[in-house]
Design a protein around this motif. Structure first.
Motif, short mmCIF file in Angstrom:
data_model
loop_
_atom_site.label_atom_id
_atom_site.label_comp_id
_atom_site.label_asym_id
_atom_site.label_seq_id
_atom_site.Cartn_x
_atom_site.Cartn_y
_atom_site.Cartn_z
N UNK A 34 0.61 -1.15 0.12
CA UNK A 34 0.03 0.05 -0.10
C UNK A 34 0.83 1.32 -0.25
N UNK A 35 1.94 1.04 0.59
CA UNK A 35 2.95 2.42 0.61
C UNK A 35 2.01 3.58 1.46
N UNK A 36 1.80 4.63 0.82
CA UNK A 36 1.28 5.81 1.22
C UNK A 36 -0.20 5.72 0.56
N UNK A 37 -0.43 4.78 -0.11
CA UNK A 37 -2.07 4.85 -0.76
C UNK A 37 -3.10 4.29 0.03
N UNK A 38 -3.61 5.32 0.83
CA UNK A 38 -4.74 4.76 1.89
C UNK A 38 -5.64 4.25 1.15
N UNK A 39 -6.03 4.24 0.17
CA UNK A 39 -7.29 3.78 -0.57
C UNK A 39 -6.98 2.23 -0.76
N UNK A 40 -5.79 1.97 -1.20
CA UNK A 40 -5.47 0.54 -1.41
C UNK A 40 -5.18 -0.16 -0.01
N UNK A 41 -4.51 0.57 0.90
CA UNK A 41 -4.56 -0.05 2.26
C UNK A 41 -5.92 -0.62 2.92
#
Length: 84
Positions: A34-41
Motif C-alpha cells: 500500500x505504501x502511502x496509498x490509503x485507498x489501497x490499504x
C-alpha cells in the motif's frame, strides 16, 4: 522478498500488478504494497478481499497480520468476485 500480485481493481488502484516486496508477515506485506496509498490499504484490509498464498486461497479466519510470509512466497490479493 516475496512476490506480490494485485488482481482486478486492486492493481488499478495501485498502478501496478506485480512487485517483489520485503515483509516477514502478511501485515508487513500489506503495508509495503500500500505504501502511502490509503485507498489501497483500506482495500487490502477489507475482509472480502481475496488473499491467495502460494496458489491457496487463505480464509479470512486464518489471515491475521501476523501470518508468516517467507522470502520465496507468493502473495496475491484480489477483488471479491460475485456470480449469479
Amino acid at each position: 522478498m516475496a512476490v506480490v500480485k494485485l488482481f482486478g481493481t486492486l492493481g488499478d488502484i495501485a498502478g501496478w500488478s506485480e512487485a517483489t516486496l520485503d515483509g516477514a508477515t502478511l501485515g508487513e506485506i500489506k503495508a509495503a504494497a500500500a505504501g502511502d496509498n490509503g485507498r489501497l490499504a483500506e482495500h487490502l484490509d477489507h475482509r472480502s478481499t481475496l488473499v491467495i498464498l502460494n496458489t491457496t486461497l487463505t480464509p479470512f479466519s486464518l489471515r491475521s497480520d501476523e501470518l508468516a510470509i517467507g522470502p520465496e512466497d507468493e502473495v496475491a490479493f484480489g477483488s471479491p468476485v460475485g456470480g449469479g
